[in-house]
Design an enzyme around this catalytic site. Structure first.
Site, short mmCIF file in Angstrom:
data_model
loop_
_atom_site.label_atom_id
_atom_site.label_comp_id
_atom_site.label_asym_id
_atom_site.label_seq_id
_atom_site.Cartn_x
_atom_site.Cartn_y
_atom_site.Cartn_z
N GLU A 81 24.76 7.87 -5.86
CA GLU A 81 24.54 8.56 -7.05
C GLU A 81 25.13 10.00 -6.85
O GLU A 81 24.23 10.55 -5.57
CB GLU A 81 22.79 8.30 -6.75
N LYS B 55 5.44 -4.21 -1.85
CA LYS B 55 5.44 -3.91 -2.64
C LYS B 55 6.26 -4.41 -4.14
O LYS B 55 6.57 -4.69 -4.72
CB LYS B 55 7.13 -5.84 -1.92
N ASP C 288 12.52 -1.13 4.87
CA ASP C 288 12.49 -1.39 4.40
C ASP C 288 12.92 -1.01 2.58
O ASP C 288 11.44 -0.31 2.48
CB ASP C 288 11.75 -2.39 3.93
N HIS D 145 25.33 16.34 -13.97
CA HIS D 145 25.65 15.24 -14.02
C HIS D 145 27.86 15.08 -14.24
O HIS D 145 27.83 13.95 -13.96
CB HIS D 145 24.64 14.06 -14.82
#
Length: 582
Positions: free
Chosen positions: A261, A393, A469, A567
């Protein structure tokens, strides 16, 4: 008079186009092979059935068997023909090996034509399947044959480049045909790189899709065997940028961030600059405990309640701790919290895990306790080692309130001149925006732990770079960002509170070379020998400090109206991708 010089020539193999593959005996059939097989199978079984019926009728009617009708003669001829075909079909592989030699055609090109071909291939390489199986790319170049002049003129894609050996080719065929399981290649070959190359080639042939953009070489596949990834066919490249220096608790850190990004690293770097110019940030570790919560069931809710009281009784905690702690050198039970749903009991164990993230460690300890409790409560039925009350998660209020992993708060006071010069905004605008966006706006959206601008952006980038993770970004990104005017409204106090940062510096992806290098950059590689667990705790504070920098910069960009402009400048590609093949 000098005799004219003969041009040297080179024999070149005449490969078949990639779409057709090598010549086969079945290519002579007018119908596709599967249709021809279906026709002959149907004919064979149909005439066998018909002849058996006729045979039975003749026996019943006492008709001589050698007396046959025209239809029976046709059936017998059909039977013989289909039988011969099927017999040949099952031996077709052997027949093809006899009638189709490896170099069935030869052609000759002169040097000028060869050079023209080389030039053409540099411009128009449209092969669908690359050389994936050879361990070294040079082997692919050596083994690549040159096509004939006709292929050059027709611009037919080049052939499948052969594997490094005939043995590899046979293994690829075995995998494609389902005779050799793809997952068993590592154990069968004893060479992880070779197994990945063969699996990759088999995948390309099975799917008909090219993996030319996915790298194969340059990766240690032995390092991931049995612990990081199964059945690899390559690896994905993610650029790593550096934000910093981040001045945190008197130390400087260069924060590695793996992301695709645009603006993310630049924005976080600006936040680090503002923090540095204001004297740095400080952090506090509030809690360090990984959790696991099995679910058990009893015949009655009363029995479930009895186990709850037993587990939460302080008199029993020491016994349970001894049982739990016996499973690991570093795992130490801290607390047990229970929740009842009818006859079901959810038991949330919390323990410290040293420098490991600790999921496996806490699971082993919990299993020990479950075995112990079965002796005291024989009617207890363990439904699952994880009952989602952990909670791993998944966004969950229990993690937001109780915490999971490392709970950290990080703060900084940004001076008025820094807010104006570096962040290009003012304190009042930031405070108002934070209240209406991060607090009120998130509440209106029903956010769970999402009272921030983009904490997950920074958490994900640091996690990928350091071998954490990535899926645990969900609860690790729980964050509330607070901003307040201080020192008579001149300066800005900004803080992030993150109750469930789940990180480790040993185990899992942290041992891979790239991720290990990023951990080394931060000074937290591996386990701390002096103070076990200190490296993981330091990493958690660095994550929180990087989030603080990212929140500060993004909020300033929004307050100053610069978000869209930045951006458009840094997060959009100017490359023309219209001619890029899929």
């Amino acid at each position: 008079m000098e005799a004219p010089r003969r041009r040297s020539v080179k024999p070149v193999l005449h490969p078949q186009p990639l779409s057709d593959g090598p010549l086969k005996a079945s290519d002579a059939l007018s119908l596709p092979l599967y249709l021809t097989n279906a026709v002959f199978f149907t004919l064979f079984f149909s005439v066998v059935y018909y002849l058996l019926l006729r045979w039975r009728e003749k026996i019943r009617n006492s008709t001589p068997l050698h007396v046959v009708t025209l239809s029976e003669i046709a059936a017998i001829v059909t039977f013989v023909a289909s039988f011969i075909y099927l017999l040949g079909f099952f031996g077709i592989g052997f027949v093809q090996s006899l009638i189709i030699p490896r170099a069935s055609h030869e052609d000759i090109l002169d040097e000028d034509e060869i050079n023209d071909y080389d030039s053409l291939m540099l411009k128009e390489d449209t092969r669908a399947i690359p050389c994936a199986a050879a361990p070294q790319s040079d082997d692919c170049k050596i083994a690549s044959p040159r096509p004939t002049k006709k292929i050059i003129e027709d611009k037919i894609p080049p052939p499948v480049i052969p594997l490094s050996s005939e043995e590899d080719e046979e293994i690829v065929k075995s995998v494609v045909e389902g005779k050799t399981p793809s997952y068993a290649l590592e154990s069968k070959l004893g060479d992880c790189h070779r197994a990945a190359a063969i699996r990759r080639e088999a995948l390309q042939r099975t799917t008909g899709k090219s993996l030319s953009g996915l790298p194969l070489d340059g990766f240690d596949y032995d390092a991931i065997l049995g612990q990081c990834c199964e059945m690899p066919v390559g690896y994905v490249q993610i650029p790593v940028g550096i934000a910093g220096p981040l001045l945190l608790d008197g130390k400087e850190f260069s924060v590695p961030m793996a992301t695709t990004e645009g603006c993310l690293v630049a924005s976080t770097n600006r936040g680090c600059k503002a923090i540095y110019a204001s004297g740095g940030a400080t952090s506090s570790l509030l809690r360090d405990a990984m959790t696991r919560a099995p679910v058990v069931r009893f015949g009655t809710a009363k029995r479930a309640a009895e186990l709850k009281f037993f587990l939460e009784d302080p008199l029993n905690f020491e016994t349970l701790s001894l049982v739990f702690n016996s499973s690991s050198r570093f795992g130490r039970l801290q607390s047990i919290k229970c929740a009842i749903a009818g006859k079901n009991l959810y038991i949330r164990f919390s323990c410290s895990t040293g420098d490991a993230m600790g999921m496996n460690m806490v699971s082993k300890g919990v299993q020990n306790v479950m075995d112990f409790l079965n002796n005291e409560f024989p009617d207890m039925d363990v439904i699952g080692i994880s009952g989602n009350y952990c909670s791993d998660k998944k966004p969950a209020a229990v993690n937001w309130i109780e915490g999971r992993g490392k709970s950290v708060v990080c703060e900084a006071i940004i001076k008025e001149e820094v807010v104006k010069k570096v962040l290009k905004t003012d304190v009042a605008s930031l405070v108002e925006l934070n209240m209406l966006k991060n607090l009120t706006g998130s509440a209106m959206a029903g956010a769970l732990g999402g009272f921030n601008a983009h904490a997950s952006n920074i958490v994900s980038a640091v996690y990928i770079a350091t071998g954490q993770d990535p899926a645990q970004n969900i609860e690790s990104s729980h964050c509330i960002t607070m901003m307040e005017a201080v020192n008579d409204g001149k300066d800005l106090h900004v803080s992030v509170t993150m109750p469930s940062i789940e990180v480790g510096t040993v185990g899992g992806g942290t041992q891979l070379a790239s991720q290990s290098a990023c951990l080394n950059l931060l000074g937290v590689k591996g386990a701390s020998k002096e103070a076990p667990g200190s490296n993981a705790r330091q990493l958690a504070t660095i994550v929180a400090g990087a989030v603080l920098a990212g929140e500060l910069s993004l909020m300033s960009a929004i307050a100053a109206g610069q978000l869209v402009k930045s951006h458009m400048k840094y997060n959009r590609s100017n490359k023309d991708v219209t001619n890029v093949s899929s």
